[in-house]
Design an enzyme around this catalytic site. Sequence first.
Site, PDB file in Angstrom:
ATOM      1  N   ASP A   1       0.807  -1.226   0.000  1.00  7.36           N
ATOM      2  CA  ASP A   1       0.000   0.000   0.000  1.00  7.36           C
ATOM      3  C   ASP A   1       0.839   1.275   0.000  1.00  7.36           C
ATOM      4  O   ASP A   1       0.443   2.300   0.557  1.00  7.36           O
ATOM      5  CB  ASP A   1      -0.964   0.015   1.203  1.00  7.36           C
ATOM      6  CG  ASP A   1      -1.879  -1.180   1.204  1.00  7.36           C
ATOM      7  OD1 ASP A   1      -2.239  -1.648   0.110  1.00  7.36           O
ATOM      8  OD2 ASP A   1      -2.231  -1.654   2.305  1.00  7.36           O
TER       9      ASP A   1
ATOM     10  N   LYS B   1       1.871   2.123  -5.054  1.00  9.10           N
ATOM     11  CA  LYS B   1       2.421   1.525  -6.297  1.00  9.10           C
ATOM     12  C   LYS B   1       1.501   1.783  -7.476  1.00  9.10           C
ATOM     13  O   LYS B   1       1.957   2.046  -8.587  1.00  9.10           O
ATOM     14  CB  LYS B   1       2.609   0.003  -6.116  1.00  9.10           C
ATOM     15  CG  LYS B   1       3.588  -0.352  -5.012  1.00  9.10           C
ATOM     16  CD  LYS B   1       3.673  -1.847  -4.804  1.00  9.10           C
ATOM     17  CE  LYS B   1       2.404  -2.476  -4.264  1.00  9.10           C
ATOM     18  NZ  LYS B   1       2.037  -2.053  -2.906  1.00  9.10           N
TER      19      LYS B   1
ATOM     20  N   GLY C   1      -4.522  -4.298  -3.895  1.00  7.21           N
ATOM     21  CA  GLY C   1      -5.522  -3.255  -4.156  1.00  7.21           C
ATOM     22  C   GLY C   1      -4.752  -2.002  -4.514  1.00  7.21           C
ATOM     23  O   GLY C   1      -4.153  -1.376  -3.650  1.00  7.21           O
ATOM     24  N   HIS C   2      -4.702  -1.685  -5.795  1.00  8.15           N
ATOM     25  CA  HIS C   2      -3.919  -0.545  -6.261  1.00  8.15           C
ATOM     26  C   HIS C   2      -4.861   0.561  -6.724  1.00  8.15           C
ATOM     27  O   HIS C   2      -5.683   0.343  -7.612  1.00  8.15           O
ATOM     28  CB  HIS C   2      -2.984  -0.972  -7.401  1.00  8.15           C
ATOM     29  CG  HIS C   2      -1.948  -1.976  -6.969  1.00  8.15           C
ATOM     30  ND1 HIS C   2      -0.978  -2.457  -7.801  1.00  8.15           N
ATOM     31  CD2 HIS C   2      -1.733  -2.569  -5.765  1.00  8.15           C
ATOM     32  CE1 HIS C   2      -0.206  -3.305  -7.131  1.00  8.15           C
ATOM     33  NE2 HIS C   2      -0.661  -3.403  -5.899  1.00  8.15           N
TER      34      HIS C   2
ATOM     35  N   GLN D   1       1.948  -6.020  -3.221  1.00  8.83           N
ATOM     36  CA  GLN D   1       2.395  -6.173  -1.837  1.00  8.83           C
ATOM     37  C   GLN D   1       3.707  -5.391  -1.626  1.00  8.83           C
ATOM     38  O   GLN D   1       3.890  -4.367  -2.260  1.00  8.83           O
ATOM     39  CB  GLN D   1       2.558  -7.656  -1.453  1.00  8.83           C
ATOM     40  CG  GLN D   1       1.238  -8.400  -1.295  1.00  8.83           C
ATOM     41  CD  GLN D   1       0.617  -8.840  -2.615  1.00  8.83           C
ATOM     42  OE1 GLN D   1       1.258  -9.465  -3.427  1.00  8.83           O
ATOM     43  NE2 GLN D   1      -0.633  -8.515  -2.831  1.00  8.83           N
TER      44      GLN D   1
HETATM   45  P1  GDP Z   1      -0.776   0.387  -3.524  1.00 15.73           P
HETATM   46  O1  GDP Z   1      -1.383  -0.898  -3.063  1.00 15.73           O
HETATM   47  O2  GDP Z   1       0.703   0.429  -3.258  1.00 15.73           O
HETATM   48  O3  GDP Z   1      -1.085   0.711  -4.942  1.00 15.73           O
HETATM   49  O4  GDP Z   1      -1.415   1.523  -2.615  1.00 15.73           O
HETATM   50  P2  GDP Z   1      -2.985   1.681  -2.265  1.00 15.73           P
HETATM   51  O5  GDP Z   1      -3.694   2.170  -3.474  1.00 15.73           O
HETATM   52  O6  GDP Z   1      -3.500   0.476  -1.592  1.00 15.73           O
HETATM   53  O7  GDP Z   1      -2.904   2.800  -1.140  1.00 15.73           O
HETATM   54  C1  GDP Z   1      -2.353   4.050  -1.378  1.00 15.73           C
HETATM   55  C2  GDP Z   1      -3.424   5.110  -1.151  1.00 15.73           C
HETATM   56  O8  GDP Z   1      -2.809   6.372  -1.062  1.00 15.73           O
HETATM   57  C3  GDP Z   1      -4.411   5.214  -2.281  1.00 15.73           C
HETATM   58  O9  GDP Z   1      -5.663   5.580  -1.763  1.00 15.73           O
HETATM   59  C4  GDP Z   1      -3.849   6.316  -3.152  1.00 15.73           C
HETATM   60  O10 GDP Z   1      -4.847   7.024  -3.893  1.00 15.73           O
HETATM   61  C5  GDP Z   1      -3.267   7.230  -2.111  1.00 15.73           C
HETATM   62  N1  GDP Z   1      -2.074   7.973  -2.520  1.00 15.73           N
HETATM   63  C6  GDP Z   1      -1.065   7.609  -3.344  1.00 15.73           C
HETATM   64  N2  GDP Z   1      -0.112   8.555  -3.376  1.00 15.73           N
HETATM   65  C7  GDP Z   1      -0.517   9.540  -2.547  1.00 15.73           C
HETATM   66  C8  GDP Z   1       0.046  10.776  -2.120  1.00 15.73           C
HETATM   67  O11 GDP Z   1       1.146  11.159  -2.493  1.00 15.73           O
HETATM   68  N3  GDP Z   1      -0.674  11.510  -1.219  1.00 15.73           N
HETATM   69  C9  GDP Z   1      -1.880  11.114  -0.753  1.00 15.73           C
HETATM   70  N4  GDP Z   1      -2.503  11.890   0.116  1.00 15.73           N
HETATM   71  N5  GDP Z   1      -2.443   9.949  -1.141  1.00 15.73           N
HETATM   72  C10 GDP Z   1      -1.764   9.170  -1.999  1.00 15.73           C
HETATM   73  P1  IMO Z   2      -0.957  -4.160  -2.240  1.00 17.46           P
HETATM   74  O1  IMO Z   2      -0.507  -4.732  -3.567  1.00 17.46           O
HETATM   75  C1  IMO Z   2      -0.963  -4.598   2.079  1.00 17.46           C
HETATM   76  C2  IMO Z   2      -1.146  -8.670   3.655  1.00 17.46           C
HETATM   77  C3  IMO Z   2      -2.410  -9.122   4.360  1.00 17.46           C
HETATM   78  C4  IMO Z   2      -1.822 -10.106   5.356  1.00 17.46           C
HETATM   79  C5  IMO Z   2      -0.714 -10.766   4.547  1.00 17.46           C
HETATM   80  C6  IMO Z   2      -1.102 -12.094   3.910  1.00 17.46           C
HETATM   81  O2  IMO Z   2      -2.237  -3.433  -2.307  1.00 17.46           O
HETATM   82  O3  IMO Z   2       0.151  -3.395  -1.601  1.00 17.46           O
HETATM   83  P2  IMO Z   2      -2.600 -12.727   1.800  1.00 17.46           P
HETATM   84  O4  IMO Z   2      -4.045 -12.492   1.530  1.00 17.46           O
HETATM   85  O5  IMO Z   2      -1.684 -12.152   0.776  1.00 17.46           O
HETATM   86  O6  IMO Z   2      -2.288 -14.161   2.090  1.00 17.46           O
HETATM   87  O7  IMO Z   2      -2.324 -11.948   3.201  1.00 17.46           O
HETATM   88  O8  IMO Z   2      -0.360  -9.840   3.537  1.00 17.46           O
HETATM   89  N1  IMO Z   2      -1.360  -8.146   2.293  1.00 17.46           N
HETATM   90  C7  IMO Z   2      -1.256  -6.853   1.960  1.00 17.46           C
HETATM   91  N2  IMO Z   2      -1.025  -5.768   2.728  1.00 17.46           N
HETATM   92  N3  IMO Z   2      -1.080  -4.468   0.753  1.00 17.46           N
HETATM   93  C8  IMO Z   2      -1.280  -5.542  -0.028  1.00 17.46           C
HETATM   94  O9  IMO Z   2      -1.288  -5.471  -1.372  1.00 17.46           O
HETATM   95  C9  IMO Z   2      -1.419  -6.802   0.574  1.00 17.46           C
HETATM   96  N4  IMO Z   2      -1.647  -8.046   0.113  1.00 17.46           N
HETATM   97  C10 IMO Z   2      -1.595  -8.858   1.167  1.00 17.46           C
HETATM   98  O10 IMO Z   2      -3.045  -8.052   4.989  1.00 17.46           O
HETATM   99  O11 IMO Z   2      -1.232  -9.420   6.421  1.00 17.46           O
HETATM  100 MG    MG Z   3      -2.924  -1.564  -1.811  1.00 21.67          MG
END
Ligand code: GDP
Ligand code: IMO
Ligand code: MG
Length: 425
Positions: A13, A16, A40-41, A221
């Site tokens: 999270d 990415k 979840g991107h 991840q």
């Molecule tokens: P990922 O799994 O690495 O793609 O990250 P996620 O999408 O799960 O979580 C990142 C969250 O931060 C998302 O809701 C993005 O829209 C948000 N985000 C990404 N970059 C920034 C930033 O520079 N500032 C803020 N405030 N939010 C951001």
């Molecule tokens: P993105 O790509 C954050 C965590 C789960 C749990 C562990 C194992 O959005 O960064 P799993 O379902 O993979 O067997 O769970 O890994 N986890 C993540 N945490 N971002 C993710 O993906 C994750 N995918 C799995 O919360 O702790």
């Molecule tokens: Mg994510």
Amino acid sequence: MSAIVLIGSQWGDEGKGKITDFLAEKADCVVRYQGGSNAGHTVEVLDQQFKLHLIPSGILYPNTRCIVGNGVVVDMGELINELERLQSQGIDTKNLRISSRAPLVLPYHKKIDNLEDRATNIGTTKRGIGPTYADKINRTGFRISDLLDSRAYFEPRLEAQVKQKNRIIEEIYGEAGFDYRELLTELQEQVERLRPYIADTSLLIYQALKEGQKVLFEGAQGTLLDIDHGTYPFVTSSHPIAGGACVGAGVGPTCIDRVIGVAKAYTTRVGEGPFPTELHDADGDMLQRRGMEFGTTTGRKRRCGWLDAVILRYAVRLNGLTDLAITKLDVLDEFALVKICTGYKYKGTLINEFPESIEVLEGCEPVYMELPGWQQDITGATEYEQLPPNARRYLDVIYDLTGVKQTLIAVGPKRSQTIVQEQIF
Ligand code: GDP
Ligand code: IMO
Ligand code: MG
């Protein structure tokens, strides 16, 4: 040749999706190489928000080819839902390709993930990821190609597996198992829907690289969730680190030119497991609230803490990082004081390297460097020079602690809220 791997430097999270989308504008091809719908991107463009789980975050560009590589475990039902959602948001998905070698996440994997997580307490996403990878390694899993090959080979094996998995579900857990016939019909319908997208993706990537196209590998991840190098057993079941890209996409290591580590300006974790800089105070609440730290896939509240440079140095080592993309710097805007963990104290001794033992990690206390905050809104900054001096100082300290240049700095979720220090493609 131009091939870049983008990975998460922390526990996932990191943003990415946002950074991949940003780079995808100039990429010819974006490839996912591991994980599955546990990812979840999020990508935000103008007023629209897109949540991607299996489909690469380059999909918003109609001319960028998006590939789901052989290392990704595919839940076909989820993939079809995601395609339909994107199409309803006006996105053209014709350039998507899915590896015929990708392992299938089947309903019994999700069921077993749910049941086993009650005992192991890892806090998985319950998307069937661990059980599917386990079956792959155990050679009892199925691939997309199995559904396209002759029925004589696939059907008896599936029937035997359903029987075996039903024994676990019914006899150990006392819950209802699955009907083989129903499952087979469902899978056959799903694969027909996906048939136009299925391809030998390793070959497609090879050809693209040979033609001099720009290929971006999008990790899911993060480094500390890696099955070998993360905080085992509180990890995912794949290799999110850069090395995973070669295996999970079917390319050789000599084609990779650059590795970008995406790092949040603080740290979050979702699920169980040790987290040295975790905060249980007002600062932690402020990070959670300002960062809107809720899981994209499960909606769970993410645990929050200060930036941990021990982790970042570990990520530099494991991934061979050439660049950093720092995200969510704006979330720190209101703090009067910000902290960076520079090392750990374990039983009175200073540790600078990320410990191998989870027990040691659990006993580590962070050693902090304190820095003045900037208490200014930076969400409109489009150039490095527009950042307040204390924000630049914070970034300089990260550079000093990691030795890796910060090529991109994100100051908001939108595509436009990205400061570019150096052109990547
Ligand atoms: P990922 O799994 O690495 O793609 O990250 P996620 O999408 O799960 O979580 C990142 C969250 O931060 C998302 O809701 C993005 O829209 C948000 N985000 C990404 N970059 C920034 C930033 O520079 N500032 C803020 N405030 N939010 C951001
Ligand atoms: P993105 O790509 C954050 C965590 C789960 C749990 C562990 C194992 O959005 O960064 P799993 O379902 O993979 O067997 O769970 O890994 N986890 C993540 N945490 N971002 C993710 O993906 C994750 N995918 C799995 O919360 O702790
Ligand atoms: Mg994510």
